[in-house]
Design an enzyme around this catalytic site. Structure first.
Site, PDB file in Angstrom:
ATOM      1  N   HIS A  99      -9.974  -5.253  -3.092  1.00  0.00           N
ATOM      2  CA  HIS A  99      -8.721  -5.634  -2.423  1.00  0.00           C
ATOM      3  C   HIS A  99      -8.629  -6.173  -1.088  1.00  0.00           C
ATOM      4  O   HIS A  99      -9.693  -5.505  -0.192  1.00  0.00           O
ATOM      5  CB  HIS A  99      -7.710  -4.501  -2.668  1.00  0.00           C
ATOM      6  CG  HIS A  99      -8.351  -3.245  -2.121  1.00  0.00           C
ATOM      7  ND1 HIS A  99      -9.352  -2.451  -2.729  1.00  0.00           N
ATOM      8  CD2 HIS A  99      -8.149  -2.449  -0.899  1.00  0.00           C
ATOM      9  CE1 HIS A  99      -9.714  -1.546  -2.218  1.00  0.00           C
ATOM     10  NE2 HIS A  99      -8.894  -1.245  -1.035  1.00  0.00           N
ATOM     11  N   ASP A 135       0.875  -1.090   0.039  1.00  0.00           N
ATOM     12  CA  ASP A 135       0.025  -0.031   0.015  1.00  0.00           C
ATOM     13  C   ASP A 135       0.982   1.343  -0.017  1.00  0.00           C
ATOM     14  O   ASP A 135       1.745   1.268   0.750  1.00  0.00           O
ATOM     15  CB  ASP A 135      -0.874   0.065   1.383  1.00  0.00           C
ATOM     16  CG  ASP A 135      -2.022   1.147   1.179  1.00  0.00           C
ATOM     17  OD1 ASP A 135      -3.111   0.475   1.123  1.00  0.00           O
ATOM     18  OD2 ASP A 135      -1.750   2.113   1.021  1.00  0.00           O
ATOM     19  N   ILE A 136       0.501   2.244  -0.884  1.00  0.00           N
ATOM     20  CA  ILE A 136       1.576   3.295  -1.129  1.00  0.00           C
ATOM     21  C   ILE A 136       1.331   4.450   0.270  1.00  0.00           C
ATOM     22  O   ILE A 136       2.249   5.176   0.593  1.00  0.00           O
ATOM     23  CB  ILE A 136       0.987   4.153  -2.450  1.00  0.00           C
ATOM     24  CG1 ILE A 136       2.191   4.720  -2.830  1.00  0.00           C
ATOM     25  CG2 ILE A 136      -0.119   4.899  -2.272  1.00  0.00           C
ATOM     26  CD1 ILE A 136       3.573   4.202  -3.224  1.00  0.00           C
ATOM     27  N   HIS A 177      -6.697  -5.752   2.558  1.00  0.00           N
ATOM     28  CA  HIS A 177      -5.785  -5.047   3.220  1.00  0.00           C
ATOM     29  C   HIS A 177      -5.045  -6.310   4.437  1.00  0.00           C
ATOM     30  O   HIS A 177      -5.823  -6.776   5.140  1.00  0.00           O
ATOM     31  CB  HIS A 177      -6.112  -3.918   4.217  1.00  0.00           C
ATOM     32  CG  HIS A 177      -6.688  -3.021   3.282  1.00  0.00           C
ATOM     33  ND1 HIS A 177      -6.018  -1.713   3.073  1.00  0.00           N
ATOM     34  CD2 HIS A 177      -7.826  -2.494   2.775  1.00  0.00           C
ATOM     35  CE1 HIS A 177      -6.537  -0.945   2.539  1.00  0.00           C
ATOM     36  NE2 HIS A 177      -7.719  -1.235   2.144  1.00  0.00           N
TER      37      HIS A 177
END
Ligand code: 5GP
Length: 129
Positions: free
Chosen positions: A92, A28-29, A94
């Site tokens: 998505h 994750d960015i 996490h």
């Protein structure tokens, strides 16, 4: 087209952790914690429960394998799993290394350098089986 489809197509870069024909996992960015990873089906579907049961179970299977690698690569109390999707409408999962409740709450963010992202992605990828 979602931002994750652009990543899957190679139009946008990512710090890749794992990939097969149907799934990709990358960091994750804007991570909650070091090692925060997203597991994404390559087929662009908006909501988790729009997936067929088979696709859902395959996603969980791939996520399990990524979580195992994450546990080995990033010291933490445990790896947490969450599905939200309010920001990016492309399914998505996490996976977040947790040491405190705050790590799962999407308020506290950590800043990492490019070198840290590269090193983390490689150490998780090396443990992926
Ligand atoms: P959600 O849709 O589950 O609420 O959150 C989307 C997540 O995707 C956020 O944690 C956000 O930091 C991450 N994200 C958004 N855009 C990008 C991107 O371009 N690259 C990566 N690696 N992560 C992204």
């Amino acid at each position: 087209m979602s931002i994750f489809t652009k990543i899957i197509d190679g139009e946008i870069p990512c710090y890749k952790v794992a990939e097969d024909d149907n799934f990709i996992a990358f960091l994750d960015i804007n991570p909650n914690a070091k090692g925060h990873t997203l597991v994404v089906p390559k087929k662009e579907v908006n909501k988790l429960f729009d997936l067929s049961k088979e696709e859902y179970l395959s996603l969980m299977d791939f996520s399990y394998r990524v979580a195992k690698a994450l546990e080995k690569a990033v010291p933490c109390n445990r790896v947490g799993q969450s599905v939200i999707g309010l920001e990016v409408p492309h399914v998505h999962v996490h996976l977040i290394p947790l040491n405190a409740m705050a790590d799962i709450q999407f308020h506290q963010k950590v800043k990492l350098s490019n070198d840290e992202f590269v090193g983390l992605a490689k150490s998780i990828a090396d443990k992926f089986e």
